[in-house]
Design a protein around this motif. Structure first.
Motif, PDB file in Angstrom:
ATOM      1  N   HIS A   1      48.043 -18.880 -19.414  1.00 37.63           N
ATOM      2  CA  HIS A   1      47.792 -17.888 -18.385  1.00 37.63           C
ATOM      3  C   HIS A   1      46.565 -17.066 -18.784  1.00 37.63           C
ATOM      4  O   HIS A   1      46.074 -17.176 -19.898  1.00 37.63           O
ATOM      5  CB  HIS A   1      49.006 -16.982 -18.223  1.00 37.63           C
ATOM      6  CG  HIS A   1      49.406 -16.315 -19.495  1.00 37.63           C
ATOM      7  ND1 HIS A   1      50.438 -16.758 -20.279  1.00 37.63           N
ATOM      8  CD2 HIS A   1      48.879 -15.255 -20.133  1.00 37.63           C
ATOM      9  CE1 HIS A   1      50.541 -15.992 -21.345  1.00 37.63           C
ATOM     10  NE2 HIS A   1      49.607 -15.069 -21.283  1.00 37.63           N
ATOM     11  N   VAL A   2      46.091 -16.263 -17.854  1.00 37.38           N
ATOM     12  CA  VAL A   2      44.976 -15.371 -18.157  1.00 37.38           C
ATOM     13  C   VAL A   2      45.562 -13.999 -18.435  1.00 37.38           C
ATOM     14  O   VAL A   2      46.299 -13.457 -17.623  1.00 37.38           O
ATOM     15  CB  VAL A   2      43.995 -15.309 -16.975  1.00 37.38           C
ATOM     16  CG1 VAL A   2      42.895 -14.305 -17.268  1.00 37.38           C
ATOM     17  CG2 VAL A   2      43.406 -16.676 -16.712  1.00 37.38           C
ATOM     18  N   GLU A   3      45.260 -13.451 -19.615  1.00 39.02           N
ATOM     19  CA  GLU A   3      45.812 -12.161 -19.984  1.00 39.02           C
ATOM     20  C   GLU A   3      44.692 -11.293 -20.539  1.00 39.02           C
ATOM     21  O   GLU A   3      43.796 -11.796 -21.213  1.00 39.02           O
ATOM     22  CB  GLU A   3      46.903 -12.365 -21.043  1.00 39.02           C
ATOM     23  CG  GLU A   3      47.727 -11.139 -21.305  1.00 39.02           C
ATOM     24  CD  GLU A   3      48.841 -11.380 -22.335  1.00 39.02           C
ATOM     25  OE1 GLU A   3      49.087 -12.555 -22.650  1.00 39.02           O
ATOM     26  OE2 GLU A   3      49.424 -10.397 -22.794  1.00 39.02           O
TER      27      GLU A   3
ATOM     28  N   VAL B   1      49.217  -9.838 -17.668  1.00 39.99           N
ATOM     29  CA  VAL B   1      48.856 -11.184 -17.249  1.00 39.99           C
ATOM     30  C   VAL B   1      48.180 -11.129 -15.894  1.00 39.99           C
ATOM     31  O   VAL B   1      48.654 -10.477 -14.972  1.00 39.99           O
ATOM     32  CB  VAL B   1      50.120 -12.066 -17.188  1.00 39.99           C
ATOM     33  CG1 VAL B   1      49.789 -13.418 -16.592  1.00 39.99           C
ATOM     34  CG2 VAL B   1      50.707 -12.222 -18.570  1.00 39.99           C
ATOM     35  N   LYS B   2      47.030 -11.789 -15.798  1.00 38.37           N
ATOM     36  CA  LYS B   2      46.291 -11.740 -14.547  1.00 38.37           C
ATOM     37  C   LYS B   2      46.607 -12.968 -13.697  1.00 38.37           C
ATOM     38  O   LYS B   2      46.872 -12.868 -12.515  1.00 38.37           O
ATOM     39  CB  LYS B   2      44.798 -11.694 -14.867  1.00 38.37           C
ATOM     40  CG  LYS B   2      43.955 -11.231 -13.704  1.00 38.37           C
ATOM     41  CD  LYS B   2      42.534 -11.010 -14.177  1.00 38.37           C
ATOM     42  CE  LYS B   2      41.594 -10.865 -12.997  1.00 38.37           C
ATOM     43  NZ  LYS B   2      40.200 -10.928 -13.445  1.00 38.37           N
ATOM     44  N   ALA B   3      46.542 -14.126 -14.316  1.00 35.89           N
ATOM     45  CA  ALA B   3      46.917 -15.342 -13.596  1.00 35.89           C
ATOM     46  C   ALA B   3      48.031 -15.995 -14.390  1.00 35.89           C
ATOM     47  O   ALA B   3      47.816 -16.407 -15.519  1.00 35.89           O
ATOM     48  CB  ALA B   3      45.724 -16.278 -13.495  1.00 35.89           C
ATOM     49  N   PRO B   4      49.244 -16.051 -13.841  1.00 35.83           N
ATOM     50  CA  PRO B   4      50.375 -16.545 -14.629  1.00 35.83           C
ATOM     51  C   PRO B   4      50.274 -18.037 -14.908  1.00 35.83           C
ATOM     52  O   PRO B   4      49.532 -18.761 -14.247  1.00 35.83           O
ATOM     53  CB  PRO B   4      51.571 -16.245 -13.741  1.00 35.83           C
ATOM     54  CG  PRO B   4      51.026 -16.138 -12.364  1.00 35.83           C
ATOM     55  CD  PRO B   4      49.623 -15.674 -12.489  1.00 35.83           C
TER      56      PRO B   4
ATOM     57  N   LYS C   1      41.589 -21.650 -13.359  1.00 36.06           N
ATOM     58  CA  LYS C   1      41.870 -20.274 -13.800  1.00 36.06           C
ATOM     59  C   LYS C   1      40.771 -19.765 -14.712  1.00 36.06           C
ATOM     60  O   LYS C   1      40.321 -18.624 -14.611  1.00 36.06           O
ATOM     61  CB  LYS C   1      43.195 -20.240 -14.558  1.00 36.06           C
ATOM     62  CG  LYS C   1      44.357 -20.070 -13.650  1.00 36.06           C
ATOM     63  CD  LYS C   1      45.621 -19.966 -14.451  1.00 36.06           C
ATOM     64  CE  LYS C   1      46.782 -20.073 -13.512  1.00 36.06           C
ATOM     65  NZ  LYS C   1      47.919 -20.715 -14.139  1.00 36.06           N
TER      66      LYS C   1
END
Lengths: 466, 459
Positions: A42-44, B317-320, A107
């Motif tokens: 994911h993006v964090e 989290v921005k994109a899960p 993403k």
């Protein structure tokens, strides 16, 4: 308030993107790190502050895994049209597969498009494979500046030059070497300086950040040595009077050892806290500690013997090694102590202390204290730990071994420690509340001495070991 | 920082220091609420530490204890003021209650000024050489304060109070203010008592000596009177002084001159020095008081920094992560009976290629680039083989792209197997990833070169 600078950390899978982020934000609990591929999916993000003003946003992205397939697909989408990079990317992001086969890649690219710069993390042990070049091609297509970060540069298998040449051929000339396991002391500085070159507009912010972080590092360093100085003063001033029969002496010795060990442990915890490592951090276990403790016992007779061949008499004998009986009279003659007291101004204090001891002598009681050699071991151990902490990223994954040292730091203990010998009331192990300006002053002096001498000593012993 | 130090600010600092001392001796409080509160309210680091401490103090009733300590301190001072009234009276009464109303001038002076000046000298010596220790008066006030509140927590507050003051060595000015203020009060009460006695009773003044001559005496009286003279107090004329040596001179004028001289001496040597010192201490006190702040270098405070004023903060989290992780399907093989091929995937240039194979085995080379991938796949689709050996280096971390390539190649063979080149440098965890990926593809793999034998047999 200026808009914070947004960075996207991108790269192939399993090259240490999350580790880099952890090290940069000094938070070992960010995200999830494992040696397995594609741990982050994911993006964090995380923010960096200077005095409560957010200056930097960092985003961790999943690894790029199928750059070759993606490039193929992009070609298919453009179908012979001449498109520029960003147009190709946006066509991909609007396509079907961006939500299916290439969801992970989509993403990453979306995040990169939303960022000011991409930090491209490279596992420098890897050969420069075609797929990496394809990855870079896609990333460059996004039209954002890319700053490559060479990770794992401290290993033997590092292929720095290969990568440098390959990157140059792709038109990327800036390159930062930054080992997330053992980041160089000026690593962050160089990283931000390079960013400042790529992004002229963000230069003032980045310079401010560099300055701020240097200040923080200096503060941590001083606080670290303060903690060690506190420990040493506490231990040096720790002495108790016991009856002189064998049994009560050996009992008292054991208690003393236990207390000293506990105090050392407290210092370790303080140092870890200063460097923002938690004891239960997965990676704190990789410090020269085992479950947050040194693996060698402080009073291990073997360690004491190794440490110093001519350790004081009794220092290494018996089960309760490192604890000196009648320490005051053995280590420091009454005359010398009185002189010291007179010189240092604590005449009255010294007199009362020695009066107590003298009375003890007459009434057949003994003094028990910690040997000089143990103080030296403490100074070295904690110094080494501090040293390791400075050089440790929040993403370290290998244990640092403490070297065995065969020499003493000091021929004679520094003045503040000698003084502390005569000031039982400075010891926080014996007194619940220690409020003494004199002690505070001595801690300061000792801390300054440590700051000067410990790094020098550690440097020398490294050279000797080589 | 030039923040205005008012009472409230001082109290907040005091609470903060108390909390620090408590935490240092008893371990940390459970402070996550307090930290949240402090971060919500914002401000610089010191403000946040103080907000946190305030919050913790509220929870532990320390605030109430503090306000009762303040009240108790005020009462202690009031009680001391009442004492000083009696002491002031007490200085006068023994001398002035003699039967025949004849007063020895020097006994009177001794009573009025002696103790005062003696204490003054002691105080000055204490200031110059006494170091930092608290005077007896200070101890008394602390003791009285403790007694007046009777709360256990007040005992915890006092060390913090003096610790805070000690930062700018304010305790000496505070105690100086207290000492000199009390002596000022005592002297003023003494003056009032003296004046009221002189106004309502008739006294005669004499002096006595055994070994001194009256010349000395005249000199002493005149010397003492010279300073008060500047303020307009009279000096008794020489003839009067000499005459007062035998019997009190009972004229009104003589009495008034002596009385005025006595009052003058009391004002100048008793009241004025104390007044000046009181004002001096007050000025020093206020100067330091306004500049009090926390010593942020204290390690307890320093350790709070990461939590109170974090240098970083997660953004979340921005994109899960994808909820359905695409499963790799097992490879379905075709039924071709003939042909064997060996192919390397992303091997290092330095690797000795090809491995020792029989002549009939096709060497497809090492596949790395996009073009090479396309080429091999095209070749395999057109000419499928019975046996395909794929050689991989598990030092690379396995990724989706590579696995796709392997499965697409395997699709074009009746039997495809993977040889993982394991050596001492291989990361075992990466190797495990390879195993996992290949198992999902249902492909046979080994870590040794036995597959070369398999490739050569039965063609």
């Amino acid at each position: 308030m200026n808009k914070p600078l947004v960075l996207a950390v991108v790269g192939h899978t399993n090259v240490g993107k999350t580790s880099l982020l952890r090290t940069l934000i000094r938070d070992g609990s960010f995200g999830e790190v494992s040696p397995h591929a594609s741990t982050t999916r994911h993006v964090e993000g995380a923010k960096l502050f200077i005095d409560n003003e957010s200056v930097l946003e960092l985003y961790d992205t999943p690894g790029l895994e199928d750059a070759i397939g993606l490039l193929d697909y992009c070609d298919q989408l453009s179908a012979g049209e001449r498109l520029d990079g960003p147009e190709r990317i946006s066509r991909f992001l609007n396509s079907n597969e961006a939500a299916l086969r290439f969801e992970q890649e989509a993403k990453v690219l979306t995040q990169l498009l939303a960022s000011d710069v991409g930090l491209y993390v490279i596992d420098s042990r890897e050969p420069v494979l075609a797929k990496y070049k394809d990855e870079l091609e896609i990333l460059i297509d996004c039209g954002k500046p890319i700053l490559p970060i060479l990770n794992f540069v401290s290993t033997d298998e590092c292929r720095r030059e290969e990568w440098r040449t390959a990157l140059a051929r792709l038109g990327i000339h800036a390159l930062v070497q930054f080992d997330t396991v053992a980041p160089p002391e000026d690593g962050e500085k160089r990283l931000y300086e390079n960013l400042a070159l790529l992004l002229e507009s963000a230069r003032p912010t980045l310079l401010k950040l560099i300055e701020y972080q240097e200040r923080q590092a200096k503060e941590r360093y001083e606080q670290g040595f303060n903690a060690i100085a506190e420990l040493l003063i506490d231990i040096a001033s720790y002495n108790i009077i016991v009856a002189s029969d064998e049994k009560s002496i050996s009992q008292a010795k054991t208690t003393l050892q236990v207390k000293v060990r506990e105090r050392e442990q407290k210092c370790i915890e303080t140092l870890l806290a200063i460097y923002q490592f938690k004891q239960d951090d997965a990676f704190a276990g990789d410090l020269p500690l085992i479950n947050g403790r040194f693996d060698d016992d402080l009073f291990n007779p073997e360690a004491i013997r190794q440490f110093s061949v001519n350790a004081g008499k009794g220092a290494i004998a018996g089960a309760a090694a490192g604890v000196g009986v009648d320490l005051m009279f053995a280590g420091l003659t009454l005359g010398a102590a009185a002189l010291l007291g007179a010189v240092t101004g604590g005449v009255w204090q010294t007199l009362t202390t020695y009066q107590k001891q003298f009375m003890g002598k007459i009434t057949g009681k003994q003094f028990l204290g910690v040997d000089d050699v143990v103080l030296q071991i403490l100074a070295i151990r904690q110094g080494e730990l501090l040293n390791a902490l400075i050089r440790r990223g929040h993403a370290a994954s290998q244990a640092i071994q403490l070297r065995k040292v065969h020499q003493e730091v000091w021929k004679d203990l520094p003045k503040p420690l000698q003084k502390a010998r005569a000031h039982t009331e400075w010891c926080s192990l014996l007194n619940r509340k220690v409020v003494s300006d004199e002690r505070m002053e001595q801690v300061k002096v000792l801390s300054a001495i440590l700051q000067q001498e410990i790094p020098l000593f550690l440097g020398q012993s490294t050279k000797l070991a080589q | 920082m030039t923040k205005q130090t008012d009472q409230e600010y001082f109290n907040a600092l005091w609470l903060t220091e108390t909390i620090r001392l408590q935490e240092e001796s008893n371990g940390d409080f459970a402070d996550s609420d307090a930290i949240r509160q402090a971060r919500k309210e914002g401000g610089d680091f010191q403000t946040r530490i103080m907000t946190r401490a305030k919050y913790l103090a509220d929870k532990t009733n320390l605030v109430i204890a503090q306000s009762s300590a303040i009240t108790a301190m005020q009462w202690s001072v009031k009680i001391l003021c009442v004492f000083s009234f009696f002491i002031g009276m007490g200085l006068i009464l023994p001398t002035f209650s003699v039967e025949n109303h004849t007063i020895n001038i020097f006994t009177a002076l001794g009573c009025l000024l002696g103790l005062n000046l003696f204490m003054l000298v002691l105080w000055i010596i204490g200031m110059l050489f006494g170091g930092q220790s608290m005077s007896q008066l200070g101890r008394f006030v602390v003791w009285l304060t403790n007694k007046l509140t009777g709360k256990k927590q007040v005992a915890q507050l006092m060390p913090a109070f003096f610790g805070l003051l000690h930062q700018r060595h304010l305790e000496r000015w505070l105690l100086g203010r207290l000492t000199n203020g009390l002596w000022l009060l005592i002297s003023v009460f003494a003056l009032i008592s003296l004046l009221s006695l002189l106004a309502t009773q008739r006294y005669g003044f004499i002096w006595q000596t055994t070994i001194l001559s009256d010349t000395h005496f005249v000199a002493i009286v005149q010397a003492l009177g010279s300073l008060p003279k500047l303020l307009g107090f009279p000096i008794p004329p020489e003839s009067l002084i000499r005459r007062s040596g035998d019997l009190p001179v009972m004229t009104d004028a003589a009495r008034q001159v002596w009385a005025a001289w006595l009052v003058g001496v009391l004002v100048v040597y008793g009241i004025l020095p104390r007044l000046i010192l009181f004002l001096g201490c007050t000025v020093c006190w206020h100067y330091g008081y306004k500049r009090l702040s926390l010593d942020l270098n204290k390690s307890t405070y320093h350790l709070l920094k990461p939590r109170l004023l974090p240098t970083s903060e997660p953004l979340g989290v921005k994109a899960p992560a994808p909820t359905v992780w695409s499963k790799r399907l097992p490879v379905v093989h075709n039924g071709v009976q003939w042909g064997a091929m060996v192919v390397g995937v992303e091997l290092e240039q330095s690797y000795p290629w090809p491995p020792s194979i029989s002549e009939s085995t096709i060497d497809a080379g090492i596949i790395e680039t996009r073009e090479q991938r396309k080429e091999i796949l095209e070749q395999l689709v057109n000419n499928p083989v019975a046996k395909l050996l794929i050689v991989c280096d598990p030092k690379r971390s396995v990724d989706r792209g590579t696995l796709t390539l392997i499965s697409e190649m395997a699709y074009c063979a009746a039997d495809a197997r993977v040889w993982l080149l394991v050596d001492e440098k291989t990361d075992l965890k990466r190797l495990a990833d390879w195993h996992e990926g290949l198992e999902q593809l249902r492909l046979t793999y080994t870590d040794t070169d036995e597959l070369l034998g398999w490739l050569g047999e039965g063609i």
